[in-house]
Write an enzyme that holds these catalytic residues in place. Structure first.
Site, PDB file in Angstrom:
ATOM      1  CB  SER A   1      -0.986  -0.028   1.135  1.00  0.00           C
ATOM      2  OG  SER A   1      -1.816  -1.136   1.181  1.00  0.00           O
TER       3      SER A   1
ATOM      4  CG  HIS B   1      -2.261   3.776   3.446  1.00  0.00           C
ATOM      5  ND1 HIS B   1      -3.475   3.419   3.660  1.00  0.00           N
ATOM      6  CD2 HIS B   1      -1.589   2.385   3.428  1.00  0.00           C
ATOM      7  CE1 HIS B   1      -3.871   1.804   3.419  1.00  0.00           C
ATOM      8  NE2 HIS B   1      -2.636   1.496   3.283  1.00  0.00           N
TER       9      HIS B   1
END
Length: 298
Positions: A203, A249
């Site tokens: 991610s 993230h």
């Protein structure tokens, strides 16, 4: 006397056209403006004056420039590749292969390579983590996933975002963006998250691709709404669901925005220096965060 229509014979003294030097079965009246060898339409490469053959373009003969000077370039200055999604395909394949290993070997494999600051891992029977000198975990965690949904969502995002971005940047710059963004996500996770909180997934790198895609679309004056909507949805999932390493993230997103801006806005005359220089600066920030956190945990 004129030849009758449909007659198989040629007029006496008629001269045939030369044949392409790369395709001897094809007649042509065009010659390469550099080497003057005959070339057929398939071999013609448009130049500022006339046409050139593939060998002259590839070798840069007669130009006084390096061979790569005549090669077509991407928006960011990379070489245009025959398969513009090759690296994306390889990355998807690597992630899927590692996930299959996780399923086959089990938790012992995952716990040996996920991102963890410093903690006792029961299945390994010892204290593990980046603070214990296992810095490779910041890289290996980028290829691990925790469930079928986790890897499916990440690989779909990688395929949808990564392919067009790879085509726009070129392979080398795309690899640099993906790797450095992923490391930025790992470093921020290591710096902020609890030392016993494991983290894994692509991610961070994928959020880096999101950030760079937004910069690229802005540069090309494309409609920003689709990528912004997708990014907002991902951020809602990031902060709305538990057990998601939001640090990875955000770290990847920031890294991707910074590197993406350098990739598409660097001036042509010193483009590579600025692009890879910014990647180097982000890596320095990664190293600083890693050293600071290691000092706190040891």
């Amino acid at each position: 006397m004129d030849q009758a229509p449909g007659s198989p014979q040629e007029p006496q003294g008629a001269a045939s056209l030369p044949t392409c030097y790369r395709h001897p079965d094809r007649e042509t009246g065009v010659r390469c403006t550099r080497c003057e060898r005959p070339i057929c339409p398939e071999c013609m490469i448009s130049a500022s004056v006339g046409f050139q053959c593939p060998e002259c373009v590839r070798n840069g003969s007669g130009t006084g420039h390096a061979p790569d000077a005549a090669r077509p370039r991407t928006l960011a200055g990379g070489t245009v590749a025959a398969d513009p999604r090759l690296i994306t395909k390889i990355l998807v394949g690597l992630n899927l292969a590692v996930f299959l290993v996780q399923l086959s070997v089990g938790d012992r494999f995952t716990d040996s390579f996920d991102l963890i600051g410093r903690a006792f891992v029961p299945i390994l029977g010892s204290v593990e983590g980046v603070a214990e000198g296992q810095w490779y975990r910041m890289v290996t965690a980028m290829f691990l996933h925790g469930s079928y949904i986790h890897i499916a969502f990440n690989m779909l995002s990688l395929w949808w975002i990564g392919g067009p971005l790879e085509q726009a940047l070129g392979r080398a710059r795309y690899i640099a963006l993906y790797a450095v963004s992923g490391l930025a996500g790992s470093a921020l996770t290591y710096l902020i998250a609890e030392p016993n909180q494991p983290s894994l997934g692509a991610s961070g790198a994928i959020f880096g691709l999101f950030g760079a895609t937004a910069i690229l679309m802005r540069r090309l004056n494309y409609d920003m709404r689709p990528v912004i909507a997708l990014l907002v949805i991902n951020l809602i999932f990031t902060f709305g669901w538990s057990n998601i390493a939001w640090e990875a993230h955000i770290g990847g997103l920031v890294g991707g925005v910074v590197i993406g801006y350098a990739m598409v806005h660097a001036p042509r005359e010193r483009r590579a220096l600025i692009q890879y220089g910014v990647c180097g600066l982000v890596l320095i920030a990664v190293a600083v965060m890693t050293l600071v956190r290691t000092g706190q945990l040891t």
